[in-house]
Design an enzyme around this catalytic site. Structure first.
Site, PDB file in Angstrom:
ATOM      1  CB  SER A 144      -0.957  -0.060   1.200  1.00 13.90           C
ATOM      2  OG  SER A 144      -1.888   0.986   1.185  1.00 13.90           O
ATOM      3  CG  HIS A 164      -4.405  -1.578  -2.006  1.00 10.75           C
ATOM      4  ND1 HIS A 164      -4.942  -2.267  -0.951  1.00 10.75           N
ATOM      5  CD2 HIS A 164      -3.759  -0.516  -1.440  1.00 10.75           C
ATOM      6  CE1 HIS A 164      -4.650  -1.667   0.188  1.00 10.75           C
ATOM      7  NE2 HIS A 164      -3.937  -0.592  -0.084  1.00 10.75           N
TER       8      HIS A 164
END
Length: 202
Positions: free
Chosen positions: A101, A126
């Site tokens: 992330s 993501h």
């Protein structure tokens, strides 16, 4: 019983006797920084502060940021990324363990050609997620608009830093995409994979 932060001896130039300092203090003096937790405001401010201080101290010596992070808050992660672009020294980013992330976002933000992953490291990208799923509808709509802007920012940075086309990055960010070190290199998030005994520390 917790061990706490280990201490190591350090002797300042011109001093005969060494003093005991915590290991991170000692490593910071060698321009080695660590993001080894969730990305949040306090650690972001610490890393930014260290980068600025070390740049003032010597703006010609590279900085090294080691990353083992599950990700975290978007704005503190962007703050680290922006500081890395702002300070004069090149910032090497080194992925050990996991850069997920916002951890992978910071990893990609290192100086191009100076982003490295250990052989068994994992990288995950993501899209940013909302923390207001249970908020009133009006707040959720405002949050959704802000999330869209943040997603556009993150996507454009990945496009710029990886060299991948917009459609590839956008598609990858639709879900959690985990990568090995080799896959992260092919994806342009890192430039090099560490090989035993071949990487020179500062």
């Amino acid at each position: 019983m917790p061990v706490g932060v280990p201490k190591v001896p350090f002797r300042s130039p011109g001093e005969e006797d060494a003093t005991w300092v915590d290991i991170y203090n000692r490593l910071h003096r060698e321009r080695l920084l660590f993001l080894g937790q969730e990305v949040e405001g306090e650690i972001s401010n610490q890393i930014v502060g260290l980068m600025v201080y070390l740049s003032i101290e010597d703006d010609t010596r590279d900085l090294y940021l080691f990353i083992n992070s599950p990700g975290g808050w978007v704005i503190p992660g962007i703050a680290i990324y922006d500081a890395m672009q702002f300070v004069p020294p090149d910032v090497h980013t080194i992925c050990m363990g996991l850069a997920a992330s916002m951890g992978s976002f910071v990893l990609a933000g290192g100086e191009i050609t100076k982003r490295l992953a250990f052989p068994h490291a994992r990288v995950m990208i993501h899209q940013p997620a909302s923390s207001f799923y249970e908020a009133p509808a009006g707040e959720f709509i405002l949050e959704a608009g802000e999330l869209l802007k943040l997603r556009e920012t993150i996507t454009s940075v990945y496009v710029q830093r990886t060299g991948n086309p917009l459609w590839v990055v956008s598609e990858d960010m639709e879900r959690d995409v985990f990568m090995s070190a080799t896959e992260a290199q092919a994806h342009g998030i890192v430039d090099l994979i560490a090989v035993e005994n071949t990487w020179d520390f500062p």
